[in-house]
Structures are given as C-alpha cells and as structure tokens.
Write a protein that holds these residues in place. Sequence first.
Motif, PDB file in Angstrom:
ATOM      1  N   ALA A 104     -14.214  -5.485  36.125  1.00 55.09           N
ATOM      2  CA  ALA A 104     -14.406  -4.480  37.178  1.00 55.09           C
ATOM      3  C   ALA A 104     -14.306  -3.078  36.585  1.00 55.09           C
ATOM      4  O   ALA A 104     -15.124  -2.195  36.902  1.00 55.09           O
ATOM      5  N   ALA A 105     -13.327  -2.867  35.702  1.00 57.52           N
ATOM      6  CA  ALA A 105     -13.116  -1.527  35.121  1.00 57.52           C
ATOM      7  C   ALA A 105     -14.292  -1.134  34.225  1.00 57.52           C
ATOM      8  O   ALA A 105     -14.716   0.018  34.197  1.00 57.52           O
ATOM      9  N   ARG A 106     -14.841  -2.113  33.491  1.00 61.43           N
ATOM     10  CA  ARG A 106     -15.925  -1.829  32.565  1.00 61.43           C
ATOM     11  C   ARG A 106     -17.183  -1.362  33.294  1.00 61.43           C
ATOM     12  O   ARG A 106     -17.923  -0.529  32.793  1.00 61.43           O
ATOM     13  N   HIS A 108     -17.200   0.037  36.370  1.00 61.49           N
ATOM     14  CA  HIS A 108     -16.926   1.148  37.276  1.00 61.49           C
ATOM     15  C   HIS A 108     -17.669   2.407  36.829  1.00 61.49           C
ATOM     16  O   HIS A 108     -17.713   2.661  35.628  1.00 61.49           O
ATOM     17  N   PRO A 109     -18.268   3.222  37.701  1.00 58.96           N
ATOM     18  CA  PRO A 109     -18.198   3.130  39.173  1.00 58.96           C
ATOM     19  C   PRO A 109     -19.209   2.173  39.809  1.00 58.96           C
ATOM     20  O   PRO A 109     -19.210   2.046  41.031  1.00 58.96           O
ATOM     21  N   SER A 110     -20.059   1.515  38.988  1.00 56.10           N
ATOM     22  CA  SER A 110     -20.943   0.507  39.594  1.00 56.10           C
ATOM     23  C   SER A 110     -20.114  -0.718  39.960  1.00 56.10           C
ATOM     24  O   SER A 110     -19.114  -1.015  39.309  1.00 56.10           O
ATOM     25  N   PRO A 111     -20.532  -1.477  40.969  1.00 54.51           N
ATOM     26  CA  PRO A 111     -19.860  -2.751  41.227  1.00 54.51           C
ATOM     27  C   PRO A 111     -20.324  -3.791  40.195  1.00 54.51           C
ATOM     28  O   PRO A 111     -21.494  -3.801  39.824  1.00 54.51           O
ATOM     29  N   ALA A 112     -19.395  -4.600  39.696  1.00 51.99           N
ATOM     30  CA  ALA A 112     -19.765  -5.612  38.699  1.00 51.99           C
ATOM     31  C   ALA A 112     -20.515  -6.763  39.351  1.00 51.99           C
ATOM     32  O   ALA A 112     -21.229  -7.511  38.683  1.00 51.99           O
ATOM     33  N   VAL A 113     -20.344  -6.891  40.671  1.00 52.97           N
ATOM     34  CA  VAL A 113     -20.907  -8.035  41.383  1.00 52.97           C
ATOM     35  C   VAL A 113     -21.929  -7.540  42.399  1.00 52.97           C
ATOM     36  O   VAL A 113     -21.589  -6.749  43.280  1.00 52.97           O
ATOM     37  N   PRO A 114     -23.193  -7.983  42.303  1.00 54.13           N
ATOM     38  CA  PRO A 114     -24.192  -7.545  43.276  1.00 54.13           C
ATOM     39  C   PRO A 114     -23.976  -8.212  44.632  1.00 54.13           C
ATOM     40  O   PRO A 114     -23.279  -9.232  44.717  1.00 54.13           O
ATOM     41  N   ALA A 115     -24.575  -7.635  45.650  1.00 53.70           N
ATOM     42  CA  ALA A 115     -24.414  -8.118  47.031  1.00 53.70           C
ATOM     43  C   ALA A 115     -24.625  -9.633  47.138  1.00 53.70           C
ATOM     44  O   ALA A 115     -23.878 -10.323  47.836  1.00 53.70           O
ATOM     45  N   GLU A 116     -25.632 -10.150  46.409  1.00 53.92           N
ATOM     46  CA  GLU A 116     -25.989 -11.572  46.508  1.00 53.92           C
ATOM     47  C   GLU A 116     -24.843 -12.509  46.088  1.00 53.92           C
ATOM     48  O   GLU A 116     -24.836 -13.685  46.451  1.00 53.92           O
TER      49      GLU A 116
END
Lengths: 217, 217
Positions: A104-106, A108-116
């Motif tokens: 998650a930190a790597r 950030h600020p993007s989410p590591a997991v897409p909506a799907e």
Amino acid sequence: MREEFQAELTEVTRLLVTMAESVRAALRKATTALLTADLEAAQAVIRRDADVDAIFQQVEAKVADIIVRQAPVAVDLRRAITALHISADLERMGDLAEHVAKTAARRHPSPAVPAELRQVFKGMAEIADQMAEKITDVLTHTDAGLAAELEKDDDAIDDLERRLFKIMLADDWPYGAETAIDGALLGRFYERYADHAVNIGEHTIYLVTGEPVTSQD
Amino acid sequence: MREEFQAELTEVTRLLVTMAESVRAALRKATTALLTADLEAAQAVIRRDADVDAIFQQVEAKVADIIVRQAPVAVDLRRAITALHISADLERMGDLAEHVAKTAARRHPSPAVPAELRQVFKGMAEIADQMAEKITDVLTHTDAGLAAELEKDDDAIDDLERRLFKIMLADDWPYGAETAIDGALLGRFYERYADHAVNIGEHTIYLVTGEPVTSQD
C-alpha cells in the motif's frame, strides 16, 4: 511441580494471545491502508511489527526458562515446544501484514488495488480477521470446535484467491502486468496469513490439552 | 554428560544435513522442470517433499528426547531449540521448491517461463543452489565465513528479483497478466528460499558453537 508448569505455560499462552491480538490489529490496519491508500496507517503497521518480534523473543526466553526450571517430560515438553511453533507462526503473520502495508505504501497515493479487485480483497481480509479472532479465542478458551472452523475459513480464503486470479486472467482485464503482479502477491500474503492461522489452531489445542488435532486434508 | 549431549546434537545436525541436501536437490530438479517444461521432474519433486517432512518430524522427536535425557541448560538448551528452527526453515525450503515444481506442472506442456525471463530465473536458481550448498557446508564444518556469504548471496537474489520485475513491467512486455503473475510468484518462491537459507546460516553458527552471528542489516 506439574501445577507450577501449568501456571507458567499459561503465562506463555498469555504472551501468545498478545501476539495474536497484535497481528490481528496489524492486518486490519494494513487492509485499511490498502483499500483507502492511507499512508499513515501503512507506516504504523510497518513500525509496530517490531513489537511482535520482541514478544517472539520473550516467548523463546520464557520457554527455555520453563524447560530448565520445570524439566517437563513427554507431553508437557512437547507442549512447551509447541508454544515456540505458535510463536513462530504468529511472528510470520505479523510479517505478512507488514508486506500488505508495504505494498500500500509503495503505490501511495495511488491505490494498489483497482476497483475490480476491492471486493475480493475485502472478503479475504474479513475472513482473515475472523481467523485471527478465532486464534485468540482458541488460545484463551481452548475451543477445539473453533480450531476446526479455521480449516473451513482457510478453504474460503483459497476460493477467494482463485476468484482473484480469475478476474485478473479474464480477457477484459483492463490493467497491465503491474496491477496483476501486485494483486497476485497481495493474494498470496492473505492466503499465507490464513495458512499460519490454521497451523496455530491445531498447535494450540495441543499446547493447552496435550491432545493432537489432526487436520482433515 | 556434556560430551554425550554434544554427540547427540551432532546426530541431529546430521539429520539437518540430509534435509539440506534434499531441499537442494529439490530446487535443482524443480528448476529443471520449470526451464525445460519437464513434467516428470516436477512430479518427482512434489512426491519427494514428504521425505523432507518426515525428517522434520524426526528432528522434533530427537530434540525432545535429547532435552529430556540430557537436561541441557543455558546455551546448550538454546542450541537444541535452534536445531528446531533450522529444521523448520529447511522444511519450508522444501515447500518452496515444491511450489516451483507445481507451477511448472500446471503450465505443462507450455513452459511457465517465457524466453525473456529464462536468464533471470537461471541466475536466481544458480545462486539459490549455491546457498543450499553453503548451508550443507556450514552445518558440516561450522564455517562462519560461509554463513556471512549467504547474506551477500541473498542480496544478489534480491537484485535479480528486481530485474525480473523490471522486465515484466517494461512497456514492451509482450505477455499478458498470466505470465506476469506466474513470474512474480516464482520470483517470490526463489527469494523466500534464499531468505530461509540466510536464517539457517545464522542459526547454524549458534547451533554448533553457541556463539550468535548477528546479521548486518
């Protein structure tokens, strides 16, 4: 002597309960970090893993001390050694929660997991959380029924992991290799966390009762 | 008594050497299975993992027996307990070799690894193999220098894993998510195998000498 041994083993069990509570809190927070791209939460998990490692060392020292002073034999000695195995599994669960937080930190600020993939990871995290709660209960109340439930929970996690792969391998998967790699590794972290929880369930029954629980598969 | 203890611990060490040789052979064969899509080799690795698990059980029983009969204290007791940790690490290395073999078997008759990744996996496998060889040597000759080398080997594996990811994440990566996922998980299997080898190096120095080796990072 036997009563003293029992009392001291109960103290070790108390340390294991503290570890179990910590690794449960760690995975909850790591999942929050993962699903809400919360860097502070991720960093807190990474920072606090040292606490779990410290209790692991305490358990080692305490068990060695008990063996020397109480000289347990047969089943009692095995029980003391089993406490070490449980502690090692818990320590590893802490590491795996830390891996989730680091992913998650790597990103950030993007989410590591897409909506799907959010629902699948929410599902895995929920079951893993219930498993961590059950471990605490098994350590506290020696409930062999709960230990057996952990096997089924683990099957549910495995199902969700297969679902995760199915989504990522579908022809209409809109993301590239990077998101698929993160997804696969994250899936494995939750799945390994659950595996260790199953081990702990079986070990704990032995720790507390001296009666082995054999897994069904 | 101390000499008897020493002799019995040497017997345990011999079992650990057998385990180390087995998990080394397992990863070699699993790598062959992976790089040449050799189903028979993959199946042999999967079948033989039970042998490693059986020695793991023997080590547990033997160490418990030594503790009861020799009643070791202080450093000696810790050494006996350390043998259990080494055995657990070796058992896990066997599992990881099995995971590599299972990936090869799952993709058979296709190769699980595309041409672009062959060199990286060959490199990881070669270093991992050298590490497994060093573990056997450390267990046999207690060479603290070799134990320290394992740290550097592990860094080399980590470098190769980063290279692996770089290739898979390049814009011109011609394969889809499935190959990337396999690549990432396989990379992790080799990397974890190496991590356990580093643990074993440190533990072994303690097992044989009673002197701890602190890792450099």
